[in-house]
Write a protein that holds these residues in place. Sequence first.
Motif, PDB file in Angstrom:
ATOM      1  N   PHE A   1      29.521  13.244  15.858  1.00 50.59           N
ATOM      2  CA  PHE A   1      29.823  13.443  14.445  1.00 50.59           C
ATOM      3  C   PHE A   1      28.959  12.536  13.577  1.00 50.59           C
ATOM      4  O   PHE A   1      28.694  11.381  13.922  1.00 50.59           O
ATOM      5  N   PHE A   2      28.566  13.083  12.430  1.00 53.70           N
ATOM      6  CA  PHE A   2      27.790  12.336  11.446  1.00 53.70           C
ATOM      7  C   PHE A   2      28.375  12.589  10.061  1.00 53.70           C
ATOM      8  O   PHE A   2      28.726  13.734   9.736  1.00 53.70           O
ATOM      9  N   SER A   3      28.470  11.542   9.270  1.00 55.99           N
ATOM     10  CA  SER A   3      28.859  11.684   7.872  1.00 55.99           C
ATOM     11  C   SER A   3      27.588  11.737   7.037  1.00 55.99           C
ATOM     12  O   SER A   3      26.723  10.842   7.150  1.00 55.99           O
ATOM     13  N   VAL A   4      27.446  12.793   6.224  1.00 61.46           N
ATOM     14  CA  VAL A   4      26.223  12.973   5.442  1.00 61.46           C
ATOM     15  C   VAL A   4      26.583  13.302   4.003  1.00 61.46           C
ATOM     16  O   VAL A   4      27.728  13.652   3.690  1.00 61.46           O
ATOM     17  N   GLU A   5      25.587  13.200   3.143  1.00 57.64           N
ATOM     18  CA  GLU A   5      25.792  13.575   1.748  1.00 57.64           C
ATOM     19  C   GLU A   5      24.614  14.401   1.259  1.00 57.64           C
ATOM     20  O   GLU A   5      23.508  14.338   1.819  1.00 57.64           O
TER      21      GLU A   5
ATOM     22  N   GLY B   1      14.732  22.420  17.602  1.00 58.27           N
ATOM     23  CA  GLY B   1      14.043  23.389  16.773  1.00 58.27           C
ATOM     24  C   GLY B   1      14.580  24.779  17.062  1.00 58.27           C
ATOM     25  O   GLY B   1      15.745  24.964  17.428  1.00 58.27           O
ATOM     26  N   ARG B   2      13.748  25.774  16.898  1.00 58.54           N
ATOM     27  CA  ARG B   2      14.134  27.153  17.197  1.00 58.54           C
ATOM     28  C   ARG B   2      15.434  27.515  16.490  1.00 58.54           C
ATOM     29  O   ARG B   2      15.558  27.333  15.277  1.00 58.54           O
ATOM     30  N   ASP B   3      16.428  27.991  17.227  1.00 57.02           N
ATOM     31  CA  ASP B   3      17.706  28.401  16.628  1.00 57.02           C
ATOM     32  C   ASP B   3      18.791  27.347  16.870  1.00 57.02           C
ATOM     33  O   ASP B   3      19.948  27.691  17.164  1.00 57.02           O
ATOM     34  N   GLN B   4      18.438  26.090  16.700  1.00 55.62           N
ATOM     35  CA  GLN B   4      19.371  24.985  16.953  1.00 55.62           C
ATOM     36  C   GLN B   4      20.622  25.102  16.081  1.00 55.62           C
ATOM     37  O   GLN B   4      20.549  25.190  14.866  1.00 55.62           O
ATOM     38  N   ARG B   5      21.786  25.052  16.727  1.00 56.78           N
ATOM     39  CA  ARG B   5      23.052  25.144  16.007  1.00 56.78           C
ATOM     40  C   ARG B   5      23.634  23.758  15.742  1.00 56.78           C
ATOM     41  O   ARG B   5      23.506  22.855  16.557  1.00 56.78           O
ATOM     42  N   VAL B   6      24.300  23.641  14.615  1.00 53.27           N
ATOM     43  CA  VAL B   6      25.122  22.470  14.312  1.00 53.27           C
ATOM     44  C   VAL B   6      26.397  22.977  13.666  1.00 53.27           C
ATOM     45  O   VAL B   6      26.453  24.093  13.168  1.00 53.27           O
ATOM     46  N   LYS B   7      27.428  22.137  13.677  1.00 50.52           N
ATOM     47  CA  LYS B   7      28.676  22.473  12.975  1.00 50.52           C
ATOM     48  C   LYS B   7      28.758  21.647  11.702  1.00 50.52           C
ATOM     49  O   LYS B   7      28.518  20.448  11.728  1.00 50.52           O
ATOM     50  N   LEU B   8      29.140  22.310  10.621  1.00 49.95           N
ATOM     51  CA  LEU B   8      29.387  21.620   9.360  1.00 49.95           C
ATOM     52  C   LEU B   8      30.875  21.653   9.062  1.00 49.95           C
ATOM     53  O   LEU B   8      31.556  22.647   9.335  1.00 49.95           O
ATOM     54  N   PHE B   9      31.378  20.561   8.479  1.00 49.26           N
ATOM     55  CA  PHE B   9      32.789  20.443   8.113  1.00 49.26           C
ATOM     56  C   PHE B   9      32.867  20.151   6.619  1.00 49.26           C
ATOM     57  O   PHE B   9      32.328  19.152   6.146  1.00 49.26           O
TER      58      PHE B   9
ATOM     59  N   MET C   1      38.590  14.534   9.221  1.00 47.33           N
ATOM     60  CA  MET C   1      38.003  14.765  10.521  1.00 47.33           C
ATOM     61  C   MET C   1      38.889  14.233  11.643  1.00 47.33           C
ATOM     62  O   MET C   1      39.709  13.336  11.428  1.00 47.33           O
ATOM     63  N   PRO C   2      38.728  14.754  12.860  1.00 47.50           N
ATOM     64  CA  PRO C   2      39.490  14.224  14.004  1.00 47.50           C
ATOM     65  C   PRO C   2      39.022  12.835  14.394  1.00 47.50           C
ATOM     66  O   PRO C   2      37.961  12.368  13.960  1.00 47.50           O
ATOM     67  N   ASP C   3      39.809  12.183  15.210  1.00 48.03           N
ATOM     68  CA  ASP C   3      39.489  10.843  15.705  1.00 48.03           C
ATOM     69  C   ASP C   3      38.175  10.900  16.485  1.00 48.03           C
ATOM     70  O   ASP C   3      38.082  11.582  17.514  1.00 48.03           O
ATOM     71  N   SER C   4      37.173  10.201  16.018  1.00 47.13           N
ATOM     72  CA  SER C   4      35.859  10.254  16.656  1.00 47.13           C
ATOM     73  C   SER C   4      35.832   9.543  18.001  1.00 47.13           C
ATOM     74  O   SER C   4      34.854   9.673  18.751  1.00 47.13           O
ATOM     75  N   ASP C   5      36.878   8.767  18.333  1.00 53.50           N
ATOM     76  CA  ASP C   5      36.927   8.071  19.617  1.00 53.50           C
ATOM     77  C   ASP C   5      37.427   8.964  20.744  1.00 53.50           C
ATOM     78  O   ASP C   5      37.330   8.588  21.918  1.00 53.50           O
ATOM     79  N   ARG C   6      37.984  10.128  20.396  1.00 55.64           N
ATOM     80  CA  ARG C   6      38.489  11.029  21.429  1.00 55.64           C
ATOM     81  C   ARG C   6      37.366  11.883  22.001  1.00 55.64           C
ATOM     82  O   ARG C   6      36.511  12.390  21.267  1.00 55.64           O
TER      83      ARG C   6
ATOM     84  N   SER D   1      30.715  16.526   6.820  1.00 47.58           N
ATOM     85  CA  SER D   1      30.462  15.972   8.148  1.00 47.58           C
ATOM     86  C   SER D   1      29.713  17.001   8.986  1.00 47.58           C
ATOM     87  O   SER D   1      29.795  18.211   8.737  1.00 47.58           O
ATOM     88  N   VAL D   2      29.004  16.510   9.985  1.00 49.14           N
ATOM     89  CA  VAL D   2      28.189  17.360  10.847  1.00 49.14           C
ATOM     90  C   VAL D   2      28.439  16.980  12.299  1.00 49.14           C
ATOM     91  O   VAL D   2      28.537  15.787  12.626  1.00 49.14           O
TER      92      VAL D   2
END
Length: 335
Positions: free
Chosen positions: A9-13, A41-49, A60-65, A186-187
């Motif tokens: 997980f990453f916090s972004v703005e 690259g190519r068709d790399q997927r990421v999840k956005l929240f 967001m969920p607990d990042s330690d889990r 978040s990503v």
Amino acid sequence: MRNDAPFQFFSVEVLRTERVTPAMARITLGGEDVARMATAGRDQRVKLFFPHPGQDAPVMPDSDRSDWYDAYRELDPAVRGIMRTFTARELRRDPDELVIDFALHGPSAPHGPSAPHGPSAPHSPSAPHGPDEGGGGPGNDRGGTALAGAPPGGEDAAPVPTAAAHAASGPASRWARSARPGDRISVLAPVYEENAGYDFRPPDGTDWILLAADACALPAVAGILETLPPGVPARVWVEVPDRADRQDLPTKADAEITWLTPHAHPSPATAAAISAAVLPDGTPYAWVAGESATVKAVRRHLVRDRGFDRGRVKFSGYWRRGASEDNLTAVGDDA
């Protein structure tokens, strides 16, 4: 989540926003940890929240889990971050920035997602799905954007939706339309260049490439074309809402790109256009993504009518008419 987990997980703005075409917004994201992100690259997927209305950042969920998906599902759907899957259009260095292209749907809306949608899953413009991407979850991945579960399930896996592709005025489109510098999301993104979150993997012995997509898969097409070796033959069909939604697609490949629009090409435009085309000789590799019914029609034509080896056709149902990733995740279905 383990420090060595392949997806984290990453916090972004928001740093900048740009309207690339009438139906596509480009949003550049930054943050102190973006330097740790990686992409194939190519068709790399990421999840956005995305945050809900009234929130200044997604819950967001607990990042330690280690079981991030289970932790996410345990949160109240009316409160937890709204999850969608996108293609990472570009990961820049110096400075470190993540670029996401959003296919826009529906009318403009006030700032922030205005509908309390629940989870969605990978594959947009767009991503990770489970154990090999940082946690568990449904493994309904059919060659592309998975439903927040497990990594891609092979050439014959079932298609799954990519967030940017969904119905008019979805929460991601509404957020993208009104995003401003400083807005936070978040990503879930890879930290290793080689990862399970992309599907364009031509086997050895491939002589030429076929790409077929709609506007929601256009960022992935752009990423794939940028990585093709010089001179490799590529035949590309892209269906967009209007002629004004065409984009420059830089590539060193020997690419012939055909743009299709609903006004000029009756449905199913993509399958019909490919069936009428003269294709190159040699061993092909096909990557097909977009609306589920169209993807299936193209794959059926390539395998049944053109004699393509099934193992050389990667197909991804990024979305399905009348369904959002929330609906699909709730019932354990796919596109």
